[in-house]
Design a protein around this motif. Structure first.
Motif, PDB file in Angstrom:
ATOM      1  N   ARG A   1       0.838  -1.201   0.000  1.00 20.07           N
ATOM      2  CA  ARG A   1       0.000   0.000   0.000  1.00 20.07           C
ATOM      3  C   ARG A   1       0.876   1.256   0.000  1.00 20.07           C
ATOM      4  NH1 ARG A   1      -5.908   0.770   2.478  1.00 20.07           N
ATOM      5  NH2 ARG A   1      -6.193   2.931   1.852  1.00 20.07           N
ATOM      6  N   ALA A   2       1.994   1.207   0.708  1.00 18.23           N
ATOM      7  CA  ALA A   2       2.931   2.334   0.695  1.00 18.23           C
ATOM      8  C   ALA A   2       3.508   2.524  -0.709  1.00 18.23           C
ATOM      9  CB  ALA A   2       4.048   2.097   1.707  1.00 18.23           C
TER      10      ALA A   2
ATOM     11  N   LEU B   1       1.961   1.765  -3.462  1.00 23.28           N
ATOM     12  CA  LEU B   1       0.881   2.341  -4.267  1.00 23.28           C
ATOM     13  C   LEU B   1       0.830   3.844  -4.086  1.00 23.28           C
ATOM     14  CD1 LEU B   1      -1.669   2.092  -6.057  1.00 23.28           C
ATOM     15  CD2 LEU B   1      -2.968   1.689  -3.956  1.00 23.28           C
ATOM     16  N   ASP B   2       0.889   4.307  -2.853  1.00 19.52           N
ATOM     17  CA  ASP B   2       0.866   5.749  -2.591  1.00 19.52           C
ATOM     18  C   ASP B   2       2.042   6.450  -3.263  1.00 19.52           C
ATOM     19  OD1 ASP B   2      -1.404   5.422  -1.059  1.00 19.52           O
ATOM     20  OD2 ASP B   2      -0.317   5.314   0.842  1.00 19.52           O
ATOM     21  N   LEU B   3       3.207   5.799  -3.230  1.00 19.68           N
ATOM     22  CA  LEU B   3       4.395   6.379  -3.861  1.00 19.68           C
ATOM     23  C   LEU B   3       4.220   6.482  -5.369  1.00 19.68           C
ATOM     24  CD1 LEU B   3       7.368   7.314  -3.751  1.00 19.68           C
ATOM     25  CD2 LEU B   3       8.022   4.910  -3.960  1.00 19.68           C
TER      26      LEU B   3
ATOM     27  N   LEU C   1       1.529   6.580  -7.191  1.00 19.50           N
ATOM     28  CA  LEU C   1       0.482   7.508  -7.623  1.00 19.50           C
ATOM     29  C   LEU C   1       0.808   8.959  -7.301  1.00 19.50           C
ATOM     30  CD1 LEU C   1      -2.780   5.546  -6.699  1.00 19.50           C
ATOM     31  CD2 LEU C   1      -1.549   5.616  -8.870  1.00 19.50           C
ATOM     32  N   SER C   2       1.777   9.191  -6.431  1.00 18.03           N
ATOM     33  CA  SER C   2       2.085  10.567  -6.031  1.00 18.03           C
ATOM     34  C   SER C   2       3.337  11.134  -6.671  1.00 18.03           C
ATOM     35  CB  SER C   2       2.220  10.652  -4.506  1.00 18.03           C
ATOM     36  OG  SER C   2       3.310   9.862  -4.056  1.00 18.03           O
TER      37      SER C   2
ATOM     38  N   ARG D   1      -9.526   0.103  -1.318  1.00 20.73           N
ATOM     39  CA  ARG D   1      -8.688   1.108  -2.012  1.00 20.73           C
ATOM     40  C   ARG D   1      -8.528   0.738  -3.484  1.00 20.73           C
ATOM     41  NH1 ARG D   1      -6.698   4.746  -4.206  1.00 20.73           N
ATOM     42  NH2 ARG D   1      -4.699   5.801  -3.832  1.00 20.73           N
TER      43      ARG D   1
ATOM     44  N   GLU E   1      -4.828   4.762 -13.319  1.00 26.35           N
ATOM     45  CA  GLU E   1      -4.003   4.493 -12.142  1.00 26.35           C
ATOM     46  C   GLU E   1      -3.500   3.054 -12.139  1.00 26.35           C
ATOM     47  OE1 GLU E   1      -5.788   7.632  -8.836  1.00 26.35           O
ATOM     48  OE2 GLU E   1      -6.895   5.778  -9.273  1.00 26.35           O
TER      49      GLU E   1
END
Length: 226
Positions: A121-122, A124-126, A128-129, A171, A179
């Motif tokens: 999940r971390a 994924l956040d990286l 997408l950001s 999520r 995405e």
């Protein structure tokens, strides 16, 4: 059993496709026992066609099946329902036994796979950001290799696994097609995307589940010291 190599692959595909063939006489003989949805047959036929494609050569139409995010999310969502009962099936007397000094026990494999969702999940956040995300390889710690996971509470780990997987699935259901296709540079892989990352998560936990089952079924354990 089919042979390894291309010939063996062809044999396996033929066997699998014959297995999913629905015969009218079978439905007449056992209408209640053999319940086949109208959607299942064309999906099976198309899957067999896809399996017969040469390696690395997949048509645009069939690529959609391979990249079916709905199927992937469903697999991730239902995985704990397969894996946790498997873990609970391992006899206590071998649950923490290592098959060799450097190989994890069923207990350690279970704890390890229960910890993966946070890291993914971390990632994924990286991805997408960041405009050009870079993903580092996850290495097992020296402490884990030495047996630290044997001291982790398994019940708490599995409860966390269920909670975090439910949150992750929610999520993933909200991701857009763009995405899912977002790419990143991975330290160890030729190419990488959000879709590949979560397919990787699924096959990773199935690998550890398989190792747990291997240990559960192992019939050549050395006798414990008296």
């Amino acid at each position: 059993m089919p042979h390894e190599g291309p010939q063996g692959f062809d044999e396996a595909v033929k066997m699998a496709c014959e297995a999913v063939t629905v015969r009218p006489e079978a439905l007449q003989l056992a209408p209640e026992a053999v319940k086949v949805s109208h959607e299942a047959v064309p999906i099976a036929d198309k899957t067999c066609k896809l399996a017969r494609e040469p390696f690395g050569l997949v048509s645009d139409g069939d690529q959609k099946i391979m990249n079916d995010t709905v199927t992937l999310i469903s697999a991730l969502e239902t995985a704990p329902g397969v894996i946790i009962p498997l873990i609970r099936e391992v006899p206590l007397q071998i649950l923490k036994r290592r098959p060799s000094p450097t190989k994890w026990s069923a207990y350690e494999n279970a704890v390890h796979l229960s910890q993966s969702d946070v890291a993914f999940r971390a990632r994924l956040d990286l991805i997408l950001s960041e405009p050009e995300p870079f993903i580092k390889t996850i290495e097992n710690s020296a402490e884990d290799e030495a047996g630290a996971m044997l001291e982790v509470d398994l019940d708490e780990s599995l409860e966390r696994y269920v909670r975090e997987r439910a949150s992750l699935v929610e999520r993933l259901k909200k991701l857009t097609p763009e995405e899912w296709q977002k790419t990143a540079v991975h330290e160890a892989f030729d190419h990488y995307s959000v879709f590949i990352m979560f397919r990787h998560l699924f096959v990773h936990e199935m690998l550890h589940a398989y190792r747990i089952e291997q240990l559960m079924l192992k019939n050549d354990w050395e006798p414990l010291p008296a």
